[in-house]
Design a protein around this motif. Structure first.
Motif, mmCIF file in Angstrom:
data_model
loop_
_atom_site.group_PDB
_atom_site.id
_atom_site.type_symbol
_atom_site.label_atom_id
_atom_site.label_comp_id
_atom_site.label_asym_id
_atom_site.label_seq_id
_atom_site.Cartn_x
_atom_site.Cartn_y
_atom_site.Cartn_z
ATOM 1 N N ILE A 1 -2.169 14.485 -1.086
ATOM 2 C CA ILE A 1 -3.178 15.133 -0.781
ATOM 3 C C ILE A 1 -3.197 15.630 0.823
ATOM 4 C CG2 ILE A 1 -5.595 13.703 -0.142
ATOM 5 C CD1 ILE A 1 -4.909 13.558 -3.343
ATOM 6 N N ALA A 2 -2.781 15.106 1.388
ATOM 7 C CA ALA A 2 -2.605 15.347 2.282
ATOM 8 C C ALA A 2 -2.636 16.926 2.563
ATOM 9 C CB ALA A 2 -2.065 15.183 3.649
ATOM 10 N N SER A 3 -1.053 17.723 1.404
ATOM 11 C CA SER A 3 -0.952 18.979 1.433
ATOM 12 C C SER A 3 -2.109 19.636 0.906
ATOM 13 C CB SER A 3 0.006 19.011 0.306
ATOM 14 O OG SER A 3 0.450 20.148 -0.087
ATOM 15 N N ASP B 1 -0.606 5.269 -3.154
ATOM 16 C CA ASP B 1 1.128 5.068 -1.971
ATOM 17 C C ASP B 1 1.883 6.506 -1.214
ATOM 18 O OD1 ASP B 1 2.578 7.251 -3.953
ATOM 19 O OD2 ASP B 1 1.554 5.996 -5.015
ATOM 20 N N ASP B 2 2.856 6.195 -0.677
ATOM 21 C CA ASP B 2 3.337 7.641 0.128
ATOM 22 C C ASP B 2 3.004 9.312 -0.292
ATOM 23 O OD1 ASP B 2 3.034 5.454 1.891
ATOM 24 O OD2 ASP B 2 5.603 5.412 2.278
ATOM 25 N N ASN B 3 3.700 9.148 -1.632
ATOM 26 C CA ASN B 3 3.617 9.880 -2.824
ATOM 27 C C ASN B 3 2.604 11.079 -2.154
ATOM 28 O OD1 ASN B 3 6.929 10.311 -2.386
ATOM 29 N ND2 ASN B 3 7.200 9.163 -4.247
ATOM 30 N N GLU C 1 -4.063 10.101 -8.447
ATOM 31 C CA GLU C 1 -4.867 11.615 -9.538
ATOM 32 C C GLU C 1 -6.242 11.546 -9.607
ATOM 33 O OE1 GLU C 1 -1.793 11.893 -13.392
ATOM 34 O OE2 GLU C 1 -2.561 10.341 -13.414
ATOM 35 N N ARG C 2 -7.264 10.382 -9.583
ATOM 36 C CA ARG C 2 -8.596 10.246 -9.567
ATOM 37 C C ARG C 2 -8.792 10.494 -8.069
ATOM 38 N NH1 ARG C 2 -10.852 6.106 -11.830
ATOM 39 N NH2 ARG C 2 -11.514 5.181 -10.021
ATOM 40 N N PHE D 1 0.736 11.354 7.621
ATOM 41 C CA PHE D 1 0.495 11.858 6.396
ATOM 42 C C PHE D 1 0.868 13.260 6.239
ATOM 43 C CE2 PHE D 1 -0.595 7.680 4.810
ATOM 44 C CZ PHE D 1 1.219 7.083 4.205
ATOM 45 N N PHE D 2 -0.184 13.303 7.625
ATOM 46 C CA PHE D 2 -0.357 14.748 8.183
ATOM 47 C C PHE D 2 0.686 15.470 9.152
ATOM 48 C CE2 PHE D 2 -4.207 13.293 6.577
ATOM 49 C CZ PHE D 2 -4.524 14.014 5.743
#
Length: 222
Positions: free
Chosen positions: A182-184, A175-177, A148-149, A205-206
């Motif tokens: 963030i990548a999305s 964490d992974d989720n 969230e931060r 992650f991308f």
């Protein structure tokens, strides 16, 4: 045929830090609507390269053009104008923990004297919904999760509608989720016409998002 105008154009650039050459013969172009990841090991020069984009680390050799500005020898009076057209996301968030989420965004809006398209509260709520944290406007940032931060950090980076988004290891402490979220977010910004440049040591992650990869190794970018 329409000619594509690049947002970033580096040619023969040398990057130094504390008098030592970190990267040499750096050549690349990045265009609007592009998400570009730059990967490399810790200490390879990823962060130094990003810092040159907003002139936190000066260019002394080669040609480095960002938006309408040539960075080699850029007058100091023009640097704030360049930075106003960018949004920067840091790995360590760099939020004001004594302010609410809304307060963090308001600080940037007021500092840049950004002309809002609607009522400030409505605009901030729109940005927070866009970054996946609706309903968090009145939360203090130190009470939020890491993901969230970082979403708040992205919201702060885009709140004044910059042309370029620069993100330094934005998934590094998540964490992974949260990292996938963030990548999305960063990919979605590129589809809206932003130039999005991400330094990362884990480009996985991308992998699900259309993007271009650059790599740093042994002082070279390829």
């Amino acid at each position: 045929m329409e000619t594509k105008i690049e947002s970033v154009n580096y040619s023969g650039v040398e990057i130094q830090r504390s008098g030592q050459v970190i990267l040499s013969e750096v050549n690349f172009k990045i265009f609007p609507y592009e998400l570009v990841t730059i990967d490399g090991s810790i200490g390879s020069g990823k962060s130094s390269l990003l810092k040159t984009l907003y002139n936190d680390l000066p260019i002394t050799k080669g040609s480095a053009k960002v938006l309408d500005y040539e960075l080699n020898g850029i007058p100091s009076r023009k640097i704030p104008k360049l930075r106003r057209r960018m949004g920067i996301v840091f790995q360590e968030f760099q939020l004001f923990d004594n302010k609410t989420v809304s307060g963090n965004l308001e600080f940037v809006i007021d500092s840049l004297d950004f002309k809002l398209p609607c009522k400030k509260e409505d605009y901030i709520n729109h940005i927070l919904e866009k970054t996946g944290i609706p309903g968090k406007a009145n939360s203090f940032t130190h009470m939020l999760s890491g993901g969230e931060r970082q979403s708040v950090a992205i919201a702060r980076a885009i709140v004044c509608n910059p042309e370029i988004i620069i993100a330094d290891e934005p998934t590094g402490n998540l964490d992974d989720n949260s990292a996938k979220h963030i990548a999305s977010l960063l990919y979605n910004l590129s589809t809206e016409g932003k130039t999005v440049i991400v330094a990362t040591h884990d480009g996985g992650f991308f992998a699900d998002f259309a993007h271009r990869e650059l790599h740093i190794s042994n002082g070279k970018l390829f």
